[in-house]
Design an enzyme around this catalytic site. Structure first.
Site, PDB file in Angstrom:
ATOM      1  N   CYS A 191       0.852  -1.198   0.000  1.00 25.30           N
ATOM      2  CA  CYS A 191       0.000   0.000   0.000  1.00 25.30           C
ATOM      3  C   CYS A 191       0.884   1.243   0.000  1.00 25.30           C
ATOM      4  O   CYS A 191       0.619   2.224  -0.693  1.00 25.30           O
ATOM      5  CB  CYS A 191      -0.893   0.041   1.237  1.00 25.30           C
ATOM      6  SG  CYS A 191      -1.893  -1.408   1.509  1.00 25.30           S
ATOM      7  N   HIS A 195       0.961   4.950  -1.427  1.00 24.18           N
ATOM      8  CA  HIS A 195       0.279   5.796  -0.442  1.00 24.18           C
ATOM      9  C   HIS A 195       1.113   6.084   0.799  1.00 24.18           C
ATOM     10  O   HIS A 195       0.565   6.391   1.855  1.00 24.18           O
ATOM     11  CB  HIS A 195      -1.046   5.156  -0.029  1.00 24.18           C
ATOM     12  CG  HIS A 195      -2.059   5.117  -1.134  1.00 24.18           C
ATOM     13  ND1 HIS A 195      -2.606   6.257  -1.675  1.00 24.18           N
ATOM     14  CD2 HIS A 195      -2.614   4.093  -1.811  1.00 24.18           C
ATOM     15  CE1 HIS A 195      -3.460   5.918  -2.624  1.00 24.18           C
ATOM     16  NE2 HIS A 195      -3.473   4.607  -2.728  1.00 24.18           N
ATOM     17  N   ARG A 239     -13.836  -0.562  -1.581  1.00 23.60           N
ATOM     18  CA  ARG A 239     -12.623   0.159  -1.964  1.00 23.60           C
ATOM     19  C   ARG A 239     -11.363  -0.613  -1.555  1.00 23.60           C
ATOM     20  O   ARG A 239     -10.391  -0.726  -2.297  1.00 23.60           O
ATOM     21  CB  ARG A 239     -12.660   1.550  -1.322  1.00 23.60           C
ATOM     22  CG  ARG A 239     -11.501   2.464  -1.570  1.00 23.60           C
ATOM     23  CD  ARG A 239     -11.258   2.744  -3.044  1.00 23.60           C
ATOM     24  NE  ARG A 239     -10.222   1.895  -3.593  1.00 23.60           N
ATOM     25  CZ  ARG A 239      -9.699   1.998  -4.815  1.00 23.60           C
ATOM     26  NH1 ARG A 239     -10.150   2.906  -5.651  1.00 23.60           N
ATOM     27  NH2 ARG A 239      -8.771   1.193  -5.222  1.00 23.60           N
ATOM     28  N   CYS A 243      -8.446  -2.354  -3.766  1.00 27.76           N
ATOM     29  CA  CYS A 243      -7.005  -2.108  -3.609  1.00 27.76           C
ATOM     30  C   CYS A 243      -6.243  -3.430  -3.692  1.00 27.76           C
ATOM     31  O   CYS A 243      -5.182  -3.507  -4.302  1.00 27.76           O
ATOM     32  CB  CYS A 243      -6.712  -1.440  -2.265  1.00 27.76           C
ATOM     33  SG  CYS A 243      -7.061   0.320  -2.250  1.00 27.76           S
TER      34      CYS A 243
END
Lengths: 282, 103
Positions: A191, A195, A239, A243
């Site tokens: 991630c 991010h 969501r 991902c």
């Protein structure tokens, strides 16, 4: 572009007009920066206008009906049986204070996980039936999606306040943080690859840094949300699952620990930021 | 039975602004499902807005209108407290009518 006559002339002039040349180059780089910022602002304006008549409200209406109706094999309503952390049936501010730890389920739960838990434990629905089609398609919106939208709407303009002081929630946050940093899959990224730092983007989409409050709120804002593309209502659970797909990870289980922990990490990081209610997406 | 609409009506100066959110599939009849079969057309055909029972807007919609559409109207001569009724009929004969009060 680099070999255009103007540029070559400019380079030629550099020896004599060095200072002016440097100024021109930095100015064009700046212009690009501004264009990008301008596009983002324009899109925000468009979104603000759409939010005025957000189709999310249609799902909120259905969610309200579902919340109050006696349903399921046990024929009880969620309004008279489901505790979202604020007391049975209380939904004001519940969404912004989740994920939280629920002793009755002995688990940290985000809003959707809790609602599904209530549907199973209190109303007697079968989890497997709910998990068969957990997310909306163009012809079908799951009850849980409508319910989450209804609950989320009652936290509009409230500050995110995930109870991180609770040791169980803190533990979930720590695991979520580890998961966000876990590199795997055929592309070997986590991630955090996208991010975890400021100023990254994919094509025109700015990628928020979920480790900061200002970044994390961008991952919270607008969910659950109405996707204009396809005209469907989607939730935070969706969501997160998406991902995983984008990372080429195996699909996580619906309302699993993994998703609750990741949501605890992200929403917890957004603590103190204002949640604007169900949103609208491209 | 169709799902309810969400109607907002508010006075802005001497003009009443009406915004309606409708819940409808709005299928064009051009799309195909995963089996390759055409999804039959299903869309709102006529819509009317009435103010205290008197029609002020009467329109036709077509399959090119989006799913869950939003319509906006500006009406003169309304006042706060007036009753707004919005109704639609789709090509399958399904219909819906909802009311709101001008704020």
């Amino acid at each position: 572009m680099d070999h255009s006559p103007q540029k070559r002339m400019l380079v030629g002039a550099l020896s004599t007009l060095g200072a002016l040349g440097a100024l021109t180059f930095s100015a064009s780089a700046l212009a690009q920066e501004i264009d990008h910022a301008k596009a983002a602002i324009e899109f925000e304006k468009f979104r603000a206008e759409m939010e005025d008549s957000n189709p999310s409200e249609l799902f909120e209406l259905k969610g309200e009906e579902l919340w109050k109706a006696k349903r399921g094999p046990k024929n009880v309503s969620l309004a008279e049986s489901c505790d979202l952390g604020q007391g049975i049936g209380k939904i004001e501010g519940a969404y912004v204070q989740m994920p939280r730890y629920f002793a009755d389920a002995d688990a940290v739960m985000d809003a959707e996980r809790r609602i599904v838990w209530c549907m199973v434990e209190k109303q007697g629905f079968k989890f497997d039936d709910i998990a068969k089609k957990p997310f909306a398609t163009d012809t079908f919106t799951p009850d849980a999606t409508n319910l989450v939208t209804y609950v989320a709407a009652h936290s509009k303009n409230m500050k995110i306040a995930v109870p991180l002081k609770d040791p169980k929630v803190k533990e979930a946050w720590e695991i979520g943080k580890e998961m966000a940093a876990y590199r795997a899959g055929p592309y070997d990224f986590s991630c955090n690859t996208c991010h975890g730092t400021d100023g990254k983007r994919i094509r025109m989409q700015d990628l928020p840094n979920l480790a900061t409050a200002a970044g994390a709120i961008k991952g919270v804002q607008g969910w659950p949300g109405y996707r204009m593309t396809g005209g469907i209502q989607l939730t935070h659970q969706w969501r997160m699952t998406d991902c995983f797909r984008q990372q080429r990870f195996p699909a996580p289980k619906y309302t699993s620990d993994a998703i609750a922990y990741l949501l605890t990490y992200m929403i917890g990081n957004a603590n103190g930021q204002v949640y604007k209610g169900p949103g609208i997406k491209r | 039975m169709a799902d309810p609409m969400k109607i907002r009506a508010a006075m802005k100066g001497d003009v009443c602004e009406i915004r309606v959110l409708m819940s409808h599939a709005m299928e064009t009849g051009m799309r195909k499902d995963s089996d390759g079969k055409t999804i039959p057309a299903h869309f709102i055909q006529t819509l009317t807005v009435a103010l205290n029972g008197k029609a002020v807007v009467s329109g036709q919609a077509a399959p090119s209108v989006s799913r869950n559409p939003v319509f906006g109207f500006k009406v003169k001569g309304a006042k706060s407290g007036d009753k707004v009724t919005v109704s639609w009929v789709d090509n399958k004969g399904d219909k819906r009518s909802d009311e709101a009060t001008v704020a």
